[in-house]
Design a protein around this motif. Structure first.
Motif, PDB file in Angstrom:
ATOM      1  N   GLY A 169       0.857  -1.176   0.000  1.00 65.55           N
ATOM      2  CA  GLY A 169       0.000   0.000   0.000  1.00 65.55           C
ATOM      3  C   GLY A 169       0.898   1.232   0.000  1.00 65.55           C
ATOM      4  O   GLY A 169       2.112   1.133   0.219  1.00 65.55           O
ATOM      5  N   ALA A 170       0.317   2.388  -0.244  1.00 69.81           N
ATOM      6  CA  ALA A 170       1.124   3.614  -0.300  1.00 69.81           C
ATOM      7  C   ALA A 170       1.742   3.955   1.047  1.00 69.81           C
ATOM      8  O   ALA A 170       2.837   4.511   1.117  1.00 69.81           O
ATOM      9  N   ARG A 171       1.033   3.608   2.142  1.00 64.62           N
ATOM     10  CA  ARG A 171       1.522   3.940   3.478  1.00 64.62           C
ATOM     11  C   ARG A 171       1.203   2.832   4.459  1.00 64.62           C
ATOM     12  O   ARG A 171       0.242   2.101   4.284  1.00 64.62           O
ATOM     13  N   THR A 172       2.014   2.773   5.513  1.00 60.94           N
ATOM     14  CA  THR A 172       1.707   1.928   6.660  1.00 60.94           C
ATOM     15  C   THR A 172       2.408   2.512   7.881  1.00 60.94           C
ATOM     16  O   THR A 172       3.543   2.980   7.765  1.00 60.94           O
ATOM     17  N   ILE A 173       1.743   2.521   8.996  1.00 56.04           N
ATOM     18  CA  ILE A 173       2.206   3.072  10.282  1.00 56.04           C
ATOM     19  C   ILE A 173       2.953   4.389  10.123  1.00 56.04           C
ATOM     20  O   ILE A 173       3.951   4.654  10.801  1.00 56.04           O
ATOM     21  N   GLY A 174       2.478   5.232   9.253  1.00 53.44           N
ATOM     22  CA  GLY A 174       3.097   6.534   9.056  1.00 53.44           C
ATOM     23  C   GLY A 174       4.293   6.538   8.125  1.00 53.44           C
ATOM     24  O   GLY A 174       4.924   7.570   7.918  1.00 53.44           O
TER      25      GLY A 174
END
Length: 199
Positions: A169-174
């Motif tokens: 995904g494009a992001r995870t946990i910031g």
């Protein structure tokens, strides 16, 4: 040699006029780009706009939006099958398997639509091509496993699911994924798939 999207769409026309063929070629090129960027839900109006033709021309030249998308997606699935066959010809089963996985994931990463289609959103017309792709992946996995390069406990059916998880995904946990995050993910998965004596 598999037929192309343009040829699939012109099958009814024995000798299409040059302008008709050009319009179909433009629509196929526009659909390919739109499917990659937007996905399989892209509209006929959006494809026509990108091709620089009117919606009337779209429907005069093509049977339907679905037929166009299916033809474009079949082109890409045929390309993936060809990559798998090239990998099967590699004298080193692990090298062939590894090169196929990189090419396969790269194509999925580059096209929102092919990612959706391989996930089941491409329609029933893709099923015969997907069956060929499943068979090619099965042969690649079994060949690598039989030569001791791939872990013996890995079923061929595990591999498509593992490869589908590579695209982040494009992001995870910031954190934001970099452009090459899929390569790093794939490297980790391939290390886990390789038989321990080969590591």
């Amino acid at each position: 040699m598999p037929i192309t999207a343009v040829e699939r769409l012109l099958t009814g026309d024995a000798r299409p006029r040059a302008d008709a063929r050009r319009n179909v070629e433009r629509l196929v090129a526009a659909a390919r780009t739109a499917v990659a960027e937007v996905g399989v839900e892209v509209t006929a109006h959006e494809i026509a706009r990108r091709a620089g033709v009117g919606i009337g021309t779209f429907y005069r030249r093509l049977p339907s939006r679905e037929a166009l998308l299916e033809a474009v997606l079949l082109d890409t699935v045929d390309e993936i099958i060809a990559l798998a066959h090239r990998a099967l010809d590699d004298p080193d089963p692990w090298h062939g398997f590894r090169e196929f996985t990189y090419a396969y994931v790269q194509l999925r990463t580059a096209s929102c639509g092919i990612n959706e289609a391989l996930g089941g959103d491409g329609g029933p017309g893709l099923e015969p091509a997907l069956a060929k792709l499943r068979d090619a992946i099965r042969r690649l996995v079994e060949r690598a496993r039989e030569t001791g390069a791939l872990r013996a406990d890995v079923a061929w059916q595990d591999v498509p699911f593992l490869l589908a998880t590579v695209i982040p995904g494009a992001r995870t946990i910031g954190l934001r994924a970099g452009a090459d995050q899929w390569r790093r993910n794939l490297d980790v998965i391939l290390t886990g798939l390789r038989a321990s004596r080969e590591r």
